[in-house]
Design an enzyme around this catalytic site. Structure first.
Site, PDB file in Angstrom:
ATOM      1  N   GLU A 156       0.837  -1.219   0.000  1.00  0.00           N
ATOM      2  CA  GLU A 156       0.000   0.000   0.000  1.00  0.00           C
ATOM      3  C   GLU A 156       0.863   1.256   0.000  1.00  0.00           C
ATOM      4  O   GLU A 156       0.805   2.093   0.916  1.00  0.00           O
ATOM      5  CB  GLU A 156      -0.942  -0.004   1.203  1.00  0.00           C
ATOM      6  CG  GLU A 156      -1.976  -1.118   1.132  1.00  0.00           C
ATOM      7  CD  GLU A 156      -3.072  -1.014   2.180  1.00  0.00           C
ATOM      8  OE1 GLU A 156      -2.823  -0.416   3.241  1.00  0.00           O
ATOM      9  OE2 GLU A 156      -4.175  -1.525   1.940  1.00  0.00           O
ATOM     10  N   GLU A 192      -5.611  -8.174  -0.870  1.00  0.00           N
ATOM     11  CA  GLU A 192      -6.254  -7.960   0.441  1.00  0.00           C
ATOM     12  C   GLU A 192      -7.712  -7.612   0.204  1.00  0.00           C
ATOM     13  O   GLU A 192      -8.031  -6.781  -0.667  1.00  0.00           O
ATOM     14  CB  GLU A 192      -5.618  -6.804   1.220  1.00  0.00           C
ATOM     15  CG  GLU A 192      -4.281  -7.092   1.829  1.00  0.00           C
ATOM     16  CD  GLU A 192      -3.789  -5.949   2.719  1.00  0.00           C
ATOM     17  OE1 GLU A 192      -4.611  -5.277   3.370  1.00  0.00           O
ATOM     18  OE2 GLU A 192      -2.567  -5.752   2.751  1.00  0.00           O
TER      19      GLU A 192
HETATM   20  C1  BG6 Z   1      -4.333  -2.705   4.868  1.00  0.00           C
HETATM   21  C2  BG6 Z   1      -3.000  -3.179   5.320  1.00  0.00           C
HETATM   22  O1  BG6 Z   1      -4.305  -1.325   5.001  1.00  0.00           O
HETATM   23  O2  BG6 Z   1      -5.476  -3.031   5.577  1.00  0.00           O
HETATM   24  C3  BG6 Z   1      -3.020  -4.246   6.387  1.00  0.00           C
HETATM   25  O3  BG6 Z   1      -2.160  -3.559   4.269  1.00  0.00           O
HETATM   26  C4  BG6 Z   1      -4.172  -3.981   7.326  1.00  0.00           C
HETATM   27  O4  BG6 Z   1      -1.772  -4.253   7.014  1.00  0.00           O
HETATM   28  C5  BG6 Z   1      -5.471  -4.058   6.527  1.00  0.00           C
HETATM   29  O5  BG6 Z   1      -4.206  -4.821   8.422  1.00  0.00           O
HETATM   30  C6  BG6 Z   1      -6.734  -3.943   7.341  1.00  0.00           C
HETATM   31  O6  BG6 Z   1      -6.684  -2.836   8.164  1.00  0.00           O
HETATM   32  P1  BG6 Z   1      -6.920  -2.968   9.729  1.00  0.00           P
HETATM   33  O7  BG6 Z   1      -6.633  -1.654  10.274  1.00  0.00           O
HETATM   34  O8  BG6 Z   1      -8.340  -3.363   9.890  1.00  0.00           O
HETATM   35  O9  BG6 Z   1      -5.976  -4.016  10.182  1.00  0.00           O
END
Ligand code: BG6
Length: 476
Positions: free
Chosen positions: A182, A374
């Site tokens: 990201e 993701e």
């Molecule tokens: C993304 C990241 O921003 O979102 C992860 O690459 C992160 O590292 C994921 O964990 C989800 O966000 P959060 O804050 O719910 O863990």
């Protein structure tokens, strides 16, 4: 059975990152890294967002990354569970400070190299392809304290040495790589994103875009090295994705949404096309940014990525009148609340069609294969009296997003694979909570680090296993 048909070589799997899962923060010679300095609780956000000039460990604070879910010691058990679901790919990151504890050494730390070798070999044992992020929200703290992290050009040398070491050492074991997780999050969350701290009175935009330039050059150099070391290597960039919608059809709102998208896509424009987009000059002038570059940078940038990877949790929304008062920062990128969409308990809107829109935008713009690395629903899970977790809400979220991603593929977008986030529960990057869970596998640990760390498959575990076994046909 649905009518979703995926290509035979489609890579189903899941994703985690070292900084949120490994724990063992000083084991095996590892050095302190940025995330190790970010506590849970009220002081978390000011540190994470780079609002304090100097960070030190405080014995009164609790630091979730120090133990996390102890993947460092439990990876064999964890990978066996992923294999049971039928994973074909497992996205994880290498902690830079395990390989180079301080970051500026000439020789790597053998214990760190051995650890990841054995993790990758464990994956291979089950026929799981590792997809490895070189830098997922962790910069060795020595580089922050000594050099100012990515604001310093020397970082290009340190990072490319680290990248080369990984490519050479894991040649034959790993062929799919991502450079920076990201990368666009550097703008919104400069300390956790890029190890940036600011001095009083500094132009933050100057520091952030200078750091971005160094990361972009380092990423392109790493891509070049990856290809030189092994022609089978495939390298991707990684965007925190999700298109901005205009809040209304007023041209001013549409224009603002376009500008907000550009803030994020700027990074991918460089990594995918090999040069700065023309609009960057205007952005830099407006923000008072004067980039310091060297002539060879522009040659290096020509080494573009092989594929575009991205995260997608939610779409975003923008209006010409957006301000502190009417925006929230789901996943740290500021957005107006979209009144047409439901949201998770953390205010992240749920918008499967937004995924289809985002995928079409990315492919239209870059014409390179995509990889959705993701996606998922952060939610509280409560085991019943037998310890069983029925996370139907997560299954519903994932099903709708898989359908949307399939529709995007029918629109003509090539997608290499799908690795939903936090396939094993881990520490949330934004809040540091354990109770914001994404996994197919439950981990017994609470927000303050209490719990047995025992792993238990949730309802979604069996559902996803069926999805993979049917190659996406059976989403019921
Ligand atoms: C993304 C990241 O921003 O979102 C992860 O690459 C992160 O590292 C994921 O964990 C989800 O966000 P959060 O804050 O719910 O863990």
């Amino acid at each position: 059975m649905s009518d979703t048909e995926f290509p035979n070589d489609f890579l189903w799997g899941g994703a985690i990152a070292a900084n949120q899962s490994e724990g063992a923060h000083l084991a095996g010679g590892k050095g302190l890294t940025t995330v190790d300095m970010i506590p849970y609780g009220a002081n978390r956000m000011p540190i994470k967002l780079g609002q304090v000039p100097h960070v030190e460990l405080d014995p009164d604070e609790f630091y979730p990354s120090h133990n996390a879910i102890d993947f460092y010691h439990r990876y064999k058990e964890d990978i066996a569970l992923l294999a049971e679901m039928g994973f074909k790919v497992f996205r994880l990151s290498i902690a830079w400070s395990r390989i180079f504890p301080k970051g500026d050494e000439l020789e790597p730390n053998q214990q760190g190299l051995d650890f990841y070798r054995s993790v990758f070999e464990e994956c291979k044992k089950y026929g799981i392809e590792p997809l490895v992020t070189l830098c997922h929200f962790d910069v060795p703290m020595h580089l922050v304290n000594e050099y100012g992290s990515w604001r310093n050009r020397k970082m290009i040398t340190f990072f490319s040495r680290y990248a080369r070491t990984c490519f050479e050492h894991y040649k034959g074991l790993v062929k799919n790589w991502l450079t920076f997780n990201e990368i666009n999050i550097l703008l919104a969350s400069p300390f956790s994103g890029a190890g940036l701290l600011f001095q009083e009175g500094e132009n933050h935009d100057q520091v952030k875009y200078q750091a971005a330039h160094h990361e972009l050059v380092a990423s392109a150099l790493a891509t070049q090295i990856a290809h030189e070391v092994d022609e089978n290597n495939q390298v991707g960039c990684m965007l925190a994705g999700g298109n901005f919608y205009p809040y209304s059809c007023k041209p001013e709102d549409v224009f603002t949404a376009m500008e907000k998208d550009r803030e994020n896509l700027f990074f991918i424009d460089v990594q995918a096309r090999g040069y700065y987009p023309s609009y960057a000059q205007k952005v830099f002038a407006d923000k008072g940014v004067e980039l310091v570059t060297e002539p060879q940078d522009f040659e290096i940038l020509k080494h573009t990525v092989d594929f575009i990877s991205f995260s997608y949790y939610a779409s975003r929304c923008a209006s010409a009148g957006m301000n502190e008062g009417n925006t929230s920062a789901a996943n740290v990128v500021k957005s107006i609340k979209n009144p047409h969409l439901p949201a998770s308990d953390w205010g992240w809107v749920i918008d499967p069609l937004g995924l289809r829109i985002t995928m079409n935008t990315l492919y239209d713009r870059y014409q390179k294969p995509l990889f959705l690395v993701e996606n998922g629903l952060g939610a509280k899970d409560t085991p019943d009296e037998n310890g069983h977790i029925n996370d139907q809400y997560r299954i519903d979220y994932l099903r709708e997003h898989i359908i949307a991603m399939h529709q995007a593929m029918e629109d003509g977008v090539p997608l290499m694979g799908y690795t939903p986030w936090g396939c094993i529960d881990l520490v949330a990057a934004s809040t540091g909570e354990m109770s914001k869970r994404y996994g197919f596998v439950y981990v017994d640990r609470d927000d303050k680090g209490k719990g047995s760390l025992a792993r238990t498959p949730k309802q979604s575990f069996y559902w996803y296993k069926k999805v993979i076994a049917s190659n996406g046909k059976d989403l019921s």
